[in-house]
Structure formats: structure tokens, C-alpha cells
Write a protein that holds these residues in place. Structure first.
Motif, PDB file in Angstrom:
ATOM      1  N   TRP A 135     -10.628  -5.675   8.152  1.00 14.56           N
ATOM      2  CA  TRP A 135      -9.629  -5.494   7.884  1.00 14.56           C
ATOM      3  C   TRP A 135     -10.262  -6.357   6.151  1.00 14.56           C
ATOM      4  N   PHE A 136      -9.820  -5.146   5.168  1.00 13.85           N
ATOM      5  CA  PHE A 136      -9.989  -6.218   4.102  1.00 13.85           C
ATOM      6  C   PHE A 136      -9.106  -6.368   3.561  1.00 13.85           C
ATOM      7  N   PHE A 137      -8.976  -7.551   1.983  1.00 15.17           N
ATOM      8  CA  PHE A 137      -8.125  -7.474   1.047  1.00 15.17           C
ATOM      9  C   PHE A 137      -8.790  -8.117   0.111  1.00 15.17           C
ATOM     10  N   SER A 138      -7.907  -7.577  -1.357  1.00 15.74           N
ATOM     11  CA  SER A 138      -8.384  -7.214  -2.690  1.00 15.74           C
ATOM     12  C   SER A 138      -7.792  -8.281  -3.673  1.00 15.74           C
ATOM     13  N   SER A 139      -8.133  -9.823  -4.080  1.00 18.06           N
ATOM     14  CA  SER A 139      -6.730 -10.061  -4.824  1.00 18.06           C
ATOM     15  C   SER A 139      -6.784  -9.498  -6.543  1.00 18.06           C
ATOM     16  N   GLY A 140      -6.484  -9.809  -7.602  1.00 10.83           N
ATOM     17  CA  GLY A 140      -6.658  -9.557  -8.623  1.00 10.83           C
ATOM     18  C   GLY A 140      -5.566  -9.436  -9.485  1.00 10.83           C
ATOM     19  N   PRO A 141      -5.294  -7.701  -9.406  1.00 11.64           N
ATOM     20  CA  PRO A 141      -3.975  -7.916 -10.927  1.00 11.64           C
ATOM     21  C   PRO A 141      -3.533  -8.964 -11.232  1.00 11.64           C
ATOM     22  N   LEU A 142      -3.465  -9.983 -12.202  1.00  8.92           N
ATOM     23  CA  LEU A 142      -3.380 -10.305 -13.449  1.00  8.92           C
ATOM     24  C   LEU A 142      -1.622  -9.773 -14.053  1.00  8.92           C
ATOM     25  N   ASP A 143      -0.811  -8.992 -13.169  1.00 10.73           N
ATOM     26  CA  ASP A 143       0.650  -8.818 -13.493  1.00 10.73           C
ATOM     27  C   ASP A 143       1.143  -8.508 -12.226  1.00 10.73           C
ATOM     28  N   SER A 144       1.928  -7.877 -11.983  1.00 10.67           N
ATOM     29  CA  SER A 144       2.961  -7.432 -11.044  1.00 10.67           C
ATOM     30  C   SER A 144       3.011  -5.707 -10.044  1.00 10.67           C
ATOM     31  N   THR A 145       1.209  -5.361 -10.769  1.00 13.60           N
ATOM     32  CA  THR A 145       1.415  -3.689 -10.251  1.00 13.60           C
ATOM     33  C   THR A 145       1.007  -4.165  -8.850  1.00 13.60           C
ATOM     34  N   ALA A 146       0.740  -5.356  -8.068  1.00 16.17           N
ATOM     35  CA  ALA A 146       0.591  -5.170  -6.760  1.00 16.17           C
ATOM     36  C   ALA A 146       1.248  -5.240  -5.992  1.00 16.17           C
ATOM     37  N   SER A 147       2.635  -5.849  -6.505  1.00 14.51           N
ATOM     38  CA  SER A 147       3.654  -5.970  -5.443  1.00 14.51           C
ATOM     39  C   SER A 147       4.706  -4.732  -5.909  1.00 14.51           C
ATOM     40  N   GLN A 148       4.135  -3.879  -6.990  1.00 14.39           N
ATOM     41  CA  GLN A 148       5.185  -2.566  -7.175  1.00 14.39           C
ATOM     42  C   GLN A 148       4.936  -1.634  -6.336  1.00 14.39           C
ATOM     43  N   ARG A 149       3.218  -1.641  -6.577  1.00  5.28           N
ATOM     44  CA  ARG A 149       2.927  -0.037  -5.591  1.00  5.28           C
ATOM     45  C   ARG A 149       1.265  -0.582  -4.929  1.00  5.28           C
ATOM     46  N   ASP A 150       0.823   0.427  -4.737  1.00  4.94           N
ATOM     47  CA  ASP A 150      -0.385   0.178  -3.757  1.00  4.94           C
ATOM     48  C   ASP A 150      -1.023   1.124  -4.321  1.00  4.94           C
ATOM     49  N   ILE A 151      -1.883  -0.474  -4.608  1.00  8.47           N
ATOM     50  CA  ILE A 151      -3.292  -0.418  -5.670  1.00  8.47           C
ATOM     51  C   ILE A 151      -4.713  -0.163  -4.395  1.00  8.47           C
ATOM     52  N   PRO A 152      -4.978   1.484  -4.838  1.00 10.74           N
ATOM     53  CA  PRO A 152      -6.301   1.381  -3.222  1.00 10.74           C
ATOM     54  C   PRO A 152      -7.810   0.911  -3.510  1.00 10.74           C
ATOM     55  N   PRO A 153      -8.408   0.590  -3.007  1.00  9.61           N
ATOM     56  CA  PRO A 153      -9.714  -0.464  -3.046  1.00  9.61           C
ATOM     57  C   PRO A 153     -10.443   0.135  -4.901  1.00  9.61           C
ATOM     58  N   VAL A 154     -11.521  -1.046  -4.534  1.00  9.63           N
ATOM     59  CA  VAL A 154     -12.237  -0.511  -6.117  1.00  9.63           C
ATOM     60  C   VAL A 154     -13.497   0.618  -5.672  1.00  9.63           C
ATOM     61  N   PRO A 155     -13.549   1.279  -5.773  1.00  7.67           N
ATOM     62  CA  PRO A 155     -15.113   1.992  -5.554  1.00  7.67           C
ATOM     63  C   PRO A 155     -16.159   1.015  -4.270  1.00  7.67           C
ATOM     64  N   GLY A 156     -16.810   0.565  -4.412  1.00  2.19           N
ATOM     65  CA  GLY A 156     -17.377  -0.229  -3.967  1.00  2.19           C
ATOM     66  C   GLY A 156     -16.742  -1.252  -2.168  1.00  2.19           C
ATOM     67  N   VAL A 157     -15.558  -1.610  -2.371  1.00  2.00           N
ATOM     68  CA  VAL A 157     -14.755  -1.930  -1.770  1.00  2.00           C
ATOM     69  C   VAL A 157     -14.856  -0.245  -0.380  1.00  2.00           C
ATOM     70  N   LYS A 158     -14.407   0.807  -1.257  1.00  2.64           N
ATOM     71  CA  LYS A 158     -13.403   1.749  -0.757  1.00  2.64           C
ATOM     72  C   LYS A 158     -15.255   2.524   0.610  1.00  2.64           C
ATOM     73  N   LYS A 159     -16.159   1.799  -0.988  1.00  2.00           N
ATOM     74  CA  LYS A 159     -17.841   2.613   0.116  1.00  2.00           C
ATOM     75  C   LYS A 159     -17.645   1.808   1.506  1.00  2.00           C
ATOM     76  N   ALA A 160     -17.792   0.454   0.998  1.00  2.00           N
ATOM     77  CA  ALA A 160     -18.229  -0.322   2.797  1.00  2.00           C
ATOM     78  C   ALA A 160     -16.510  -0.122   3.642  1.00  2.00           C
ATOM     79  N   MET A 161     -15.464   0.115   3.131  1.00  2.00           N
ATOM     80  CA  MET A 161     -14.404   0.552   4.179  1.00  2.00           C
ATOM     81  C   MET A 161     -15.031   1.652   4.929  1.00  2.00           C
ATOM     82  N   ALA A 162     -15.113   2.759   4.494  1.00  2.00           N
ATOM     83  CA  ALA A 162     -16.222   3.579   4.833  1.00  2.00           C
ATOM     84  C   ALA A 162     -17.359   3.740   6.108  1.00  2.00           C
ATOM     85  N   ARG A 163     -17.937   3.335   5.651  1.00  2.00           N
ATOM     86  CA  ARG A 163     -18.975   2.450   6.283  1.00  2.00           C
ATOM     87  C   ARG A 163     -18.920   1.930   7.301  1.00  2.00           C
ATOM     88  N   LEU A 164     -17.652   0.842   7.700  1.00  2.00           N
ATOM     89  CA  LEU A 164     -17.980  -0.240   8.434  1.00  2.00           C
ATOM     90  C   LEU A 164     -16.477   0.305   9.588  1.00  2.00           C
TER      91      LEU A 164
END
Length: 168
Positions: free
Chosen positions: A83-112
Motif C-alpha cells: 500500500w502507498f500513502f502520500s502526505s503533502g497538501p498544506l490545506d484542507s483539500t485532502a480531507s475534502q476529496r480523494d487526491i489521486p497519486p502524483v504521476p511517479g507514484v501512479k506509475k510505481a503503483m501500476a508496476r507493483l
């Protein structure tokens, strides 16, 4: 059968590390042996049946230690639930909606064939390291946007999925 889970993280100022520790605590509460370790300190995965990898987000990329961990251990990760998790938005957006993985993480997710990803809010407070971090704070954009109830809920879902794997 005892199941050992590694919760590893790439973190500069400790915010993502605290999220990883919270995930490991929830897994332990569910009866799973789990430990949280910095990604740069992990040398092999032989003693772990599953892995959770977390990375702080900087300028649209995962923390370098998380990226390097995934690259260095991709063979072993391909044979375990991950499983992967990311942390980062310095605002409340992560609590308000699902934020998709950034491109590099998305690529690693598909590979693994990663089982899941979530983005949690980040935390940047006074004393943070780095020129960019200090600039962000100077412009009044810092704060703690981590939602520990959401982190615990996500980790409980991972624990439930792992529990189902043990009983199959």
C-alpha cells in the motif's frame, strides 16, 4: 501465522514519519506485528510479509527516500501486498476529496500492483528544514493539515485486508 508488516516513509521534517507511526500503531492494535522505519534505513524485506510505503510530496514528487526505496526493493515488493500513502497538501483539500497519486507514484503503483493509495494532508510548522519550507512558512502557508481520524480509518482498512489474507 504471525504477519509482519513494514511501514516505511520518506520524511524530511517528521510529518510523514508521524503518519507512518500512526499506521503502524493501528496495525499493532489489530494484532499485526508492524514497525515504522525510515525508508533510507531499510536494507531488505525478507522478514516482512507486507509493506506500506509513505512519502511526503514536494513539488509534485514523492520524497526521494520513498522513491529510492521503491526502486531499490521493487523485486521484493512485487511479491508482497503493498500500500502507498502520500502526505503533502498544506490545506484542507485532502480531507475534502480523494487526491489521486502524483504521476511517479501512479506509475510505481501500476508496476507493483499496489493495493491502495491515499493522500493525507501535510504539516509544515516553524523550524522546518529547507529553503522552500522556510519561504512557505514566511508567506503564511504552513500549518498542520493531517487528519489523524482519516489516517486511522485508512490503516484499519489495511489491517482488515491483511487479516483476511491470513485467514484464507
Amino acid at each position: 501465522m504471525e504477519q509482519r508488516v513494514l511501514v516505511t516513509h520518506g520524511s524530511t521534517n517528521g510529518s510523514t514519519e508521524r503518519i507512518a507511526e500512526t499506521v503502524a500503531e493501528v496495525l499493532r492494535t489489530a494484532g499485526i506485528t508492524a514497525e515504522a522505519l525510515p525508508a533510507r534505513s531499510v536494507t531488505d524485506l525478507d522478514t516482512y510479509e507486507a509493506v506500506v510505503v509513505g512519502g511526503a510530496l514536494y513539488a509534485g514528487r514523492w520524497h526521494k527516500d520513498a522513491r529510492r526505496f521503491v526502486r531499490r526493493h521493487r523485486g521484493a515488493l512485487a511479491h508482497r501486498p503493498v500500500w502507498f500513502f502520500s502526505s503533502g497538501p498544506l490545506d484542507s483539500t485532502a480531507s475534502q476529496r480523494d487526491i489521486p497519486p502524483v504521476p511517479g507514484v501512479k506509475k510505481a503503483m501500476a508496476r507493483l500492483d499496489v493495493r491502495g493509495h491515499v493522500t493525507f494532508g501535510g504539516c509544515l510548522t516553524e523550524g522546518a528544514e529547507g529553503r522552500v519550507a522556510r519561504l512557505i512558512l514566511r508567506n503564511g502557508k504552513g500549518g498542520d493539515f493531517r487528519d489523524f481520524a482519516a489516517i486511522e480509518h485508512w490503516a484499519a482498512g489495511v489491517a482488515k485486508e491483511l487479516g483476511g489474507m491470513v485467514h484464507r
